[in-house]
Each structure stands twice: as structure tokens, then as C-alpha cells.
Design a protein around this motif. Structure first.
Motif, PDB file in Angstrom:
ATOM      1  N   TYR A 164       0.837  -1.202   0.000  1.00 50.35           N
ATOM      2  CA  TYR A 164       0.000   0.000   0.000  1.00 50.35           C
ATOM      3  C   TYR A 164       0.873   1.255   0.000  1.00 50.35           C
ATOM      4  O   TYR A 164       0.632   2.201   0.747  1.00 50.35           O
ATOM      5  CB  TYR A 164      -0.948  -0.004   1.199  1.00 50.35           C
ATOM      6  N   ALA A 165       1.861   1.259  -0.847  1.00 50.37           N
ATOM      7  CA  ALA A 165       2.830   2.362  -0.883  1.00 50.37           C
ATOM      8  C   ALA A 165       2.180   3.702  -1.193  1.00 50.37           C
ATOM      9  O   ALA A 165       2.539   4.728  -0.611  1.00 50.37           O
ATOM     10  CB  ALA A 165       3.925   2.056  -1.912  1.00 50.37           C
ATOM     11  N   GLU A 166       1.214   3.711  -2.108  1.00 52.47           N
ATOM     12  CA  GLU A 166       0.561   4.981  -2.465  1.00 52.47           C
ATOM     13  C   GLU A 166      -0.186   5.555  -1.267  1.00 52.47           C
ATOM     14  O   GLU A 166      -0.125   6.763  -1.004  1.00 52.47           O
ATOM     15  CB  GLU A 166      -0.408   4.784  -3.624  1.00 52.47           C
ATOM     16  N   LEU A 167      -0.869   4.707  -0.523  1.00 51.62           N
ATOM     17  CA  LEU A 167      -1.568   5.167   0.673  1.00 51.62           C
ATOM     18  C   LEU A 167      -0.581   5.714   1.689  1.00 51.62           C
ATOM     19  O   LEU A 167      -0.824   6.775   2.284  1.00 51.62           O
ATOM     20  CB  LEU A 167      -2.373   4.021   1.293  1.00 51.62           C
ATOM     21  N   HIS A 168       0.538   5.015   1.902  1.00 46.41           N
ATOM     22  CA  HIS A 168       1.521   5.480   2.871  1.00 46.41           C
ATOM     23  C   HIS A 168       2.070   6.846   2.480  1.00 46.41           C
ATOM     24  O   HIS A 168       2.299   7.708   3.349  1.00 46.41           O
ATOM     25  CB  HIS A 168       2.665   4.470   2.993  1.00 46.41           C
ATOM     26  N   GLU A 169       2.264   7.056   1.177  1.00 46.88           N
ATOM     27  CA  GLU A 169       2.772   8.355   0.706  1.00 46.88           C
ATOM     28  C   GLU A 169       1.757   9.458   0.955  1.00 46.88           C
ATOM     29  O   GLU A 169       2.103  10.550   1.432  1.00 46.88           O
ATOM     30  CB  GLU A 169       3.103   8.264  -0.782  1.00 46.88           C
ATOM     31  N   GLN A 170       0.499   9.194   0.662  1.00 45.56           N
ATOM     32  CA  GLN A 170      -0.545  10.199   0.888  1.00 45.56           C
ATOM     33  C   GLN A 170      -0.754  10.452   2.378  1.00 45.56           C
ATOM     34  O   GLN A 170      -1.029  11.584   2.785  1.00 45.56           O
ATOM     35  CB  GLN A 170      -1.859   9.744   0.243  1.00 45.56           C
ATOM     36  N   THR A 171      -0.611   9.404   3.184  1.00 46.31           N
ATOM     37  CA  THR A 171      -0.740   9.575   4.634  1.00 46.31           C
ATOM     38  C   THR A 171       0.378  10.454   5.170  1.00 46.31           C
ATOM     39  O   THR A 171       0.148  11.336   6.006  1.00 46.31           O
ATOM     40  CB  THR A 171      -0.709   8.207   5.343  1.00 46.31           C
ATOM     41  N   ARG A 172       1.598  10.214   4.688  1.00 43.75           N
ATOM     42  CA  ARG A 172       2.731  11.058   5.107  1.00 43.75           C
ATOM     43  C   ARG A 172       2.497  12.510   4.715  1.00 43.75           C
ATOM     44  O   ARG A 172       2.782  13.428   5.495  1.00 43.75           O
ATOM     45  CB  ARG A 172       4.035  10.549   4.492  1.00 43.75           C
ATOM     46  N   THR A 173       1.977  12.722   3.517  1.00 47.02           N
ATOM     47  CA  THR A 173       1.696  14.091   3.070  1.00 47.02           C
ATOM     48  C   THR A 173       0.688  14.762   3.995  1.00 47.02           C
ATOM     49  O   THR A 173       0.869  15.921   4.402  1.00 47.02           O
ATOM     50  CB  THR A 173       1.157  14.078   1.633  1.00 47.02           C
ATOM     51  N   LEU A 174      -0.375  14.034   4.337  1.00 44.74           N
ATOM     52  CA  LEU A 174      -1.394  14.578   5.223  1.00 44.74           C
ATOM     53  C   LEU A 174      -0.825  14.902   6.595  1.00 44.74           C
ATOM     54  O   LEU A 174      -1.033  16.015   7.120  1.00 44.74           O
ATOM     55  CB  LEU A 174      -2.549  13.588   5.365  1.00 44.74           C
ATOM     56  N   MET A 175      -0.117  13.965   7.182  1.00 45.47           N
ATOM     57  CA  MET A 175       0.415  14.191   8.518  1.00 45.47           C
ATOM     58  C   MET A 175       1.488  15.269   8.516  1.00 45.47           C
ATOM     59  O   MET A 175       1.614  16.024   9.485  1.00 45.47           O
ATOM     60  CB  MET A 175       0.961  12.875   9.096  1.00 45.47           C
ATOM     61  N   ASP A 176       2.239  15.359   7.429  1.00 39.78           N
ATOM     62  CA  ASP A 176       3.241  16.425   7.318  1.00 39.78           C
ATOM     63  C   ASP A 176       2.584  17.795   7.263  1.00 39.78           C
ATOM     64  O   ASP A 176       3.149  18.787   7.757  1.00 39.78           O
ATOM     65  CB  ASP A 176       4.119  16.222   6.081  1.00 39.78           C
ATOM     66  N   GLU A 177       1.397  17.872   6.639  1.00 32.46           N
ATOM     67  CA  GLU A 177       0.661  19.143   6.605  1.00 32.46           C
ATOM     68  C   GLU A 177       0.435  19.638   8.035  1.00 32.46           C
ATOM     69  O   GLU A 177       0.669  20.806   8.360  1.00 32.46           O
ATOM     70  CB  GLU A 177      -0.694  18.960   5.910  1.00 32.46           C
ATOM     71  N   PHE A 178      -0.051  18.733   8.882  1.00 32.71           N
ATOM     72  CA  PHE A 178      -0.306  19.091  10.282  1.00 32.71           C
ATOM     73  C   PHE A 178       0.991  19.294  11.051  1.00 32.71           C
ATOM     74  O   PHE A 178       1.114  20.236  11.845  1.00 32.71           O
ATOM     75  CB  PHE A 178      -1.152  18.012  10.962  1.00 32.71           C
ATOM     76  N   LEU A 179       1.958  18.413  10.831  1.00 33.88           N
ATOM     77  CA  LEU A 179       3.193  18.493  11.608  1.00 33.88           C
ATOM     78  C   LEU A 179       3.945  19.787  11.346  1.00 33.88           C
ATOM     79  O   LEU A 179       4.469  20.408  12.290  1.00 33.88           O
ATOM     80  CB  LEU A 179       4.082  17.292  11.298  1.00 33.88           C
ATOM     81  N   MET A 180       4.018  20.230  10.104  1.00 38.51           N
ATOM     82  CA  MET A 180       4.718  21.471   9.797  1.00 38.51           C
ATOM     83  C   MET A 180       4.046  22.658  10.477  1.00 38.51           C
ATOM     84  O   MET A 180       4.722  23.576  10.962  1.00 38.51           O
ATOM     85  CB  MET A 180       4.777  21.683   8.283  1.00 38.51           C
TER      86      MET A 180
END
Length: 201
Positions: free
Chosen positions: A117-133
Motif C-alpha cells: 500500500y505504498a501509495e496510501l503510505h505516501e498520501q498519509t505522510r503528506t497529510l500528517m506532514d501538513e499538520f506536523l509542519m
């Protein structure tokens, strides 16, 4: 089968139908057979695009993560101060969850953590990075930012869950009011995190 499915639209139709099913009946009701029935295709048609139930659910989760990221970005553009951007992001999460009845409970669903599920993991990282930044911009370090992100997302999810479960119904709360309350609560948490005047204990 409708002609449009012969032009490669079935995959996106199945994802959209799955998201609608989850919105209406929750994760427990999600099944490939029901999605196929609603999409008016044969029970075997989804398997031309998805290997199994979890593969379809992963595509749905990927869509949720993408849409949430877009909602967060849009909400933050109305502000320049980091704390206000972060509070707006929390409100955007609450609003999305109320509207779509899907959020991190779909993105982090059990069974979707494998390397396939690499595509999901990439999109999840993008989402969480939005909040983390956004959290890093009001924090003294990474650990503090992660703790703040956890607090805000839990709180934002809780406001949406109370609305969806009817807890706020006795007060006649509108969606707009619940989102505003979520933003206000996020501001209080952020102020407390910063140790600024006006924080509430």
C-alpha cells in the motif's frame, strides 16, 4: 454494465461508491459485494481493479488522505499567523469528518500497513506532514510538535464524532457551529502549548 465502465471509469466509481457506503453505514458495513451492488456491476467486477477488500479500502483511504490534505491547505490560506493556520486546520479536519463521515479512522484502518500500500503510505505522510509542519511552527521542537498534533487531531475528531453521534443534537448545534467550536478549542490548546497570556487551564 453501463458503457462508461468500458472507458476505465469503474475504478474511480468503486472508490466513490465505497466512500459513500462508509459515510452512510460506517466501516463495519464495508464490503466489496455491497459496493458492487451499489455500483450496478457484477460481484466479480471490482476484482478486475482490486485484488481484494483491503486493496479497495486502501484506495478509499488514499482518497480520504488526499481530500483531507486539500481541505487543510485551503483552510490555512485564509491566515498568515501560524497559530491561526493550525487552528483552521483543526477545524478543517472536523468539517471534513462531519461532511464525509470518514477521517483518520479510514486512513489508519487495520490491515492497510503493508508495503503493498505504498501509495496510501505516501498520501498519509503528506497529510500528517501538513499538520506536523503547522505544529512545528508553534513548538519548541519535534517532540512537542508531535504531542500537539496528537492533541489537536484527537480533539478535532472528537468534535466531529459528537456531532455525528447526535451528542450535540439536543443543543441544536449546526455543522458551522461545531466547526467554529473546534477551531476555538484548538486555539486554546495552542495558546496553552505556547504558554502565552490568555491560555485556559
Amino acid at each position: 454494465m453501463s458503457g462508461k465502465y468500458h472507458h476505465g471509469d469503474l475504478r474511480s466509481t468503486l472508490v466513490a461508491t465505497s466512500l459513500d457506503l462508509i459515510a452512510e453505514q460506517g466501516m463495519h458495513a464495508f464490503s466489496v459485494a455491497e459496493v458492487a451492488r451499489r455500483a450496478k456491476v457484477s460481484p466479480g467486477a471490482p476484482y478486475r481493479h482490486f485484488a481484494d477488500r483491503d486493496s479497495l479500502l486502501a484506495a478509499v483511504a488514499c482518497t480520504v488522505a488526499q481530500q483531507l490534505s486539500a481541505s487543510v491547505r485551503q483552510a490555512t490560506t485564509a491566515h498568515t499567523e501560524p497559530g491561526e493556520q493550525l487552528a483552521a486546520a483543526a477545524g478543517a479536519y472536523t468539517e471534513y469528518l462531519i461532511t464525509r463521515r470518514a477521517g483518520l479512522q479510514v486512513v489508519f484502518a487495520a490491515g492497510l500497513r503493508g508495503p503493498q500500500y505504498a501509495e496510501l503510505h505516501e498520501q498519509t505522510r503528506t497529510l500528517m506532514d501538513e499538520f506536523l509542519m503547522l505544529c512545528l511552527a508553534v513548538s519548541s521542537g519535534p517532540s512537542e510538535a508531535l504531542e500537539l498534533m496528537e492533541q489537536l487531531l484527537t480533539q478535532a475528531h472528537g468534535y466531529a464524532a459528537f456531532q455525528l453521534d447526535g451528542v450535540f443534537a439536543v443543543h441544536g448545534y449546526s455543522v458551522e457551529l461545531v466547526v467554529r467550536k473546534s477551531v476555538d478549542a484548538a486555539r486554546i490548546v495552542i495558546l496553552g502549548h505556547r504558554g502565552e497570556p490568555g491560555e485556559r487551564r
